[in-house]
Design a protein around this motif. Structure first.
Motif, short mmCIF file in Angstrom:
data_model
loop_
_atom_site.label_atom_id
_atom_site.label_comp_id
_atom_site.label_asym_id
_atom_site.label_seq_id
_atom_site.Cartn_x
_atom_site.Cartn_y
_atom_site.Cartn_z
N ILE A 19 31.93 -15.95 96.67
CA ILE A 19 30.93 -14.95 96.34
C ILE A 19 31.66 -13.83 95.61
O ILE A 19 32.59 -13.24 96.16
N VAL B 90 34.90 -13.91 99.82
CA VAL B 90 33.96 -12.89 99.39
C VAL B 90 34.78 -11.81 98.72
O VAL B 90 35.67 -11.22 99.35
N GLY C 36 34.65 -6.60 98.91
CA GLY C 36 33.73 -7.50 99.61
C GLY C 36 33.25 -6.90 100.92
O GLY C 36 33.97 -6.13 101.56
N VAL D 193 38.10 -11.97 102.82
CA VAL D 193 37.22 -10.94 102.27
C VAL D 193 38.14 -9.89 101.66
O VAL D 193 39.01 -9.34 102.35
#
Length: 201
Positions: A142, A124, A110, A106
């Motif tokens: 993502i 992310v 994120g 992340v």
């Protein structure tokens, strides 16, 4: 300012272990050691690595386990968990009961929170969010301002970007050159996500 809120030493739940260090991207990270029992952690347990106390709150049951790493301006707080070889860095946030496991990452801005779960080799990034029991796993990415929430799942080699929302038990498991189709489980708010390597068969 420390995310521990300036707690005096006797009230802190963990300390940095100065003689157990790793260097990541030119930054020294220190292994952490619990000073008292909380959650599933016992006093004396060693955890993963952080750059400083700014990366892991001294409050709540949050913890960095195993060889996981949290650095830059990333913050882990509340009852969140980072485990195995996962990493949180940049300006990312992992809070509430969010979990980042395996080799997941992340970063940028994120955000994983409210029982969001990211694991395997998933990423992310940008301003992406995983929350409300959303799951991102396998090699999924993502990015942008995409959100995975309300038990939505993104997995496989899918890359979800734009302002796409994946929610309501919807599962995206392949490369997405278009936002998920509009239907009862999505709001159709996405735009074409960026492609890292062109069309996928």
């Amino acid at each position: 300012m420390s995310v521990g809120g300036g707690l005096p030493g006797g009230e802190k739940k963990y300390e940095l272990v100065p003689d157990q260090q790793v260097i990541v991207d030119g930054t020294t990270l220190y292994r952490i050691r619990a000073l008292k029992d909380f959650g599933n952690v016992k006093a004396g347990d060693v955890g993963g690595f952080v750059r400083s106390e700014d990366n892991l709150s001294q409050l709540g049951d949050c913890w960095v386990f195993d060889d996981a790493q949290v650095y830059d301006q990333a913050v882990v707080s509340d009852d969140a968990q980072i485990r195995a070889h996962a990493r949180a860095y940049g300006h990312s946030r992992v809070g509430d009961k969010g979990r980042v496991l395996g080799n997941a990452e992340v970063f940028d801005h994120g955000w994983v929170f409210k029982n969001g779960l990211v694991f395997d080799n998933a990423k992310v990034m940008d301003h992406g969010q995983v929350r409300d029991h959303g799951m991102v796993f396998s090699n999924a990415v993502i990015c942008d301002r995409a959100r995975v929430l309300a038990r939505g799942q993104v997995c496989g080699d899918a890359r979800i970007g734009g302002e796409t929302v994946v929610e309501g038990h919807e599962k995206i498991s392949r490369f997405a050159s278009q936002p998920p189709p509009q239907g009862p489980s999505t709001n159709g708010r996405g735009r074409r996500p960026r492609s890292p390597r062109g069309p996928h068969p």
